[in-house]
Design a protein around this motif. Structure first.
Motif, short mmCIF file in Angstrom:
data_model
loop_
_atom_site.label_atom_id
_atom_site.label_comp_id
_atom_site.label_asym_id
_atom_site.label_seq_id
_atom_site.Cartn_x
_atom_site.Cartn_y
_atom_site.Cartn_z
N ALA A 165 47.87 38.92 31.12
CA ALA A 165 47.73 39.49 32.33
C ALA A 165 47.38 40.77 32.17
CB ALA A 165 49.26 39.68 32.73
N GLY A 166 46.72 41.48 33.09
CA GLY A 166 46.20 42.81 33.31
C GLY A 166 45.27 43.21 32.17
N ARG A 167 45.45 44.34 31.58
CA ARG A 167 44.71 44.93 30.48
C ARG A 167 44.77 44.15 29.26
NH1 ARG A 167 45.09 51.54 31.42
NH2 ARG A 167 44.32 51.58 33.41
N ASN A 168 45.80 43.25 28.99
CA ASN A 168 45.89 42.67 28.06
C ASN A 168 44.49 41.67 27.93
OD1 ASN A 168 48.16 43.54 27.13
ND2 ASN A 168 49.57 42.35 28.03
N ARG A 169 43.89 41.28 28.84
CA ARG A 169 42.95 40.59 29.08
C ARG A 169 41.52 41.29 28.57
NH1 ARG A 169 42.23 37.01 34.20
NH2 ARG A 169 41.99 38.96 35.23
N GLY A 170 41.56 42.47 28.32
CA GLY A 170 40.33 43.07 27.65
C GLY A 170 39.09 42.78 28.44
N VAL A 171 38.07 42.27 27.66
CA VAL A 171 36.80 42.27 28.18
C VAL A 171 36.77 41.04 29.17
CG1 VAL A 171 35.77 42.92 25.89
CG2 VAL A 171 36.05 40.52 26.21
N TYR A 172 37.57 40.03 29.08
CA TYR A 172 37.84 39.20 30.32
C TYR A 172 38.21 39.73 31.46
CZ TYR A 172 37.90 35.05 32.85
OH TYR A 172 37.76 33.84 33.83
N GLU A 173 39.16 40.85 31.50
CA GLU A 173 39.56 41.52 32.71
C GLU A 173 38.19 42.17 33.12
OE1 GLU A 173 42.06 43.39 35.43
OE2 GLU A 173 42.01 41.65 34.44
N PHE A 174 37.38 42.82 32.32
CA PHE A 174 35.99 43.68 32.72
C PHE A 174 35.16 42.43 33.35
CE2 PHE A 174 31.64 44.45 31.31
CZ PHE A 174 31.42 45.36 32.10
N VAL A 175 34.84 41.40 32.76
CA VAL A 175 34.19 40.41 33.57
C VAL A 175 34.75 39.78 34.92
CG1 VAL A 175 33.49 37.96 33.19
CG2 VAL A 175 32.98 39.34 31.03
N ASP A 176 35.99 39.88 34.63
CA ASP A 176 36.59 39.19 36.07
C ASP A 176 36.43 40.61 37.14
OD1 ASP A 176 38.29 37.82 37.82
OD2 ASP A 176 39.96 39.04 37.41
N LEU A 177 36.58 41.69 36.98
CA LEU A 177 36.20 42.71 37.78
C LEU A 177 34.90 42.87 38.34
CD1 LEU A 177 38.25 45.78 36.22
CD2 LEU A 177 38.72 44.65 38.65
N VAL A 178 34.03 42.63 37.40
CA VAL A 178 32.57 42.50 37.73
C VAL A 178 32.26 41.47 38.65
CG1 VAL A 178 30.15 42.04 36.97
CG2 VAL A 178 31.69 43.63 35.67
N GLY A 179 32.82 40.05 38.45
CA GLY A 179 32.69 39.16 39.65
C GLY A 179 33.30 39.60 40.88
N GLN A 180 34.06 40.59 40.81
CA GLN A 180 34.56 40.70 42.37
C GLN A 180 33.48 41.64 43.00
OE1 GLN A 180 38.70 42.40 41.94
NE2 GLN A 180 39.09 41.00 40.11
N LEU A 181 32.60 41.93 42.18
CA LEU A 181 31.65 42.86 43.16
C LEU A 181 30.61 41.53 44.05
CD1 LEU A 181 29.91 44.93 40.39
CD2 LEU A 181 31.28 45.72 42.69
N ARG A 182 31.12 40.39 43.88
CA ARG A 182 30.59 39.42 44.84
C ARG A 182 31.18 39.42 46.03
NH1 ARG A 182 29.42 34.16 42.04
NH2 ARG A 182 29.68 34.44 39.81
N PHE A 183 32.46 40.07 46.34
CA PHE A 183 33.13 40.24 47.59
C PHE A 183 32.73 41.30 48.46
CE2 PHE A 183 36.75 38.60 44.70
CZ PHE A 183 36.33 37.36 44.74
N GLN A 184 32.08 42.43 47.80
CA GLN A 184 31.61 43.51 48.38
C GLN A 184 30.04 43.44 49.16
OE1 GLN A 184 32.45 47.12 46.64
NE2 GLN A 184 34.32 46.48 45.42
#
Length: 410
Positions: A188-207
């Motif tokens: 969960a959250g910041r414990n996901r480290g670089v995967y959280e980064f990859v997930d946030l980048v993926g959300q640029l698909r929504f914008q």
């Protein structure tokens, strides 16, 4: 010479839908998938470098362009059929792809078509880069599938698809970043480290870009990032830029709008109409990056991302010592980029590529028949002063491509 038909072919990846035989929460496109894949490839490559396994960054990034072009040509083939064809008739398929693209690619500087040919036909070439790109490919596929899966549970065959994706990813667990991200994915959250980064980048698909007006295709910020990066690479080949300039500019294009995952795409007329708003947005972007993005990444990666996302349209260079020099001419940038360990950024060329990409986004829609006063005005305002249209570097002038996509051209 950069053929306008090649630029349009690359942009067409934003019209290629993925998972179109499944219920989807959003429209998935090939361009967005490839953009996400390239950012994941960056994460994988940085992790390999941290473990003392050097990566040829230019070969990796150009390999990503080659694979996008290959997929654009074979867009109508469903993935299971595609993979079987490549396993059984790969060379024949690749020769056909080369035949389809030769007209667009053969005129490019730097023997681009020759390298593309070797990439497809030489099984021993780019072996390491292909492995990293394949790992990134399946991680990006899994990210998409995670969104598709819940809606598709009632469908026949969905569990088989899930198992196949997991099996393909497991084949790349020897890559440290893939193993790390798979372990972080369930946290969960910041414990996901670089995967959280990859997930946030993926959300640029929504914008969506140009979200205030109807447009076809309704491209996302994530798609725009890769399109700008590829435009830069093609220009860099034309001006015979050094390998480090080619890498720095591509990565600059790939990350230049990354803060928008936290702030949304605020259109230029809004930012320019209120005095001081643009500076305020930039200040907030930097603060948000410090709070939400950088803590997810190793410390020594953070400085590189700052370099690409802050003052991203300035000609500058960063040395291994941490020293930076700014306000450089193109000749100075070329000279300094030959220093070992340097990281250059052709911000002025990158900004013109950014403006050209926006111009093409509007032009494509208008020529397709979807237009509005706001879209036409936006196209006119993209380079009202001619700063970017008139930019000439070496023997390359941006006016050629701006003119090719002008409404009424041809």
């Amino acid at each position: 010479m950069i053929a306008p038909s090649l630029v349009e072919r690359i942009f067409s990846a934003s019209t290629i839908e993925r998972w179109n035989d499944h219920p989807r929460p959003i429209q998935f496109t090939e361009m967005a998938k490839q953009a996400h894949k390239m950012i994941i490839a960056y994460v994988i490559a940085r992790t390999e470098e941290d473990r003392g396994r050097p990566v040829d960054r230019e070969a990796l990034l150009e390999g990503g362009i080659f694979e996008l072009l290959h997929r654009i040509v074979l867009t109508d083939i469903k993935p299971p059929v595609f993979h079987r064809m490549m396993a059984e008739q790969g060379e024949r398929v690749n020769l056909w792809v080369l035949d389809q693209l030769e007209g667009d690619l053969s005129g490019l500087a730097g023997n681009f078509f020759g390298r593309f040919r070797r990439y497809l036909l030489d099984p021993d070439g780019w072996r390491r880069e292909k492995a990293l790109l394949k790992g990134a490919h399946y991680m990006a596929t899994q990210w998409e599938f995670d969104l598709v899966y819940d809606l598709s549970r009632p469908l026949s065959g969905i569990e088989k698809t899930r198992e196949e994706i997991e099996s393909q990813i497991n084949e790349h667990r020897d890559l440290a970043a893939v193993e790390e991200m798979l372990l972080q994915r369930g946290l969960a959250g910041r414990n996901r480290g670089v995967y959280e980064f990859v997930d946030l980048v993926g959300q640029l698909r929504f914008q969506k870009r140009w979200a205030q007006t109807p447009r076809i295709p309704q491209t996302s910020v994530l798609e725009h990032l890769l399109f700008v990066a590829i435009l830069f690479h093609l220009v860099a080949l034309e001006i015979d830029a050094s390998p480090r300039r080619r890498v720095g500019g591509f990565l600059g294009g790939l990350f230049h709008d990354l803060p928008e995952v936290l702030t949304r795409d605020i259109i230029s007329p809004v930012k320019n109409s209120i005095e001081g708003l643009d500076e305020l947005v930039k200040k907030y972007e930097r603060q948000a990056m410090e709070e939400r993005i950088y803590p997810l990444l190793p410390l020594h990666w953070q400085e590189e991302l700052r370099f690409f996302t802050e003052d991203e349209f300035e000609n500058k260079i960063r040395f291994a010592s941490g020293e930076e020099r700014r306000g450089l001419s193109f000749d100075e940038l070329e000279h300094l980029s030959r220093r070992e360990g340097s990281l250059p950024l052709d911000g002025k060329i990158l900004k013109s590529c950014d403006k050209l990409a926006a111009y093409i986004e509007a032009s494509f829609s208008i020529r397709t028949g979807i237009t509005s006063p706001a879209l036409r005005q936006g196209m006119a305002n993209t380079d009202e002063a001619g700063t970017h249209r008139n930019l000439t570097v070496g023997n390359f002038s941006f006016s050629t491509l701006f003119d090719a996509f002008r409404i009424g051209a041809g």
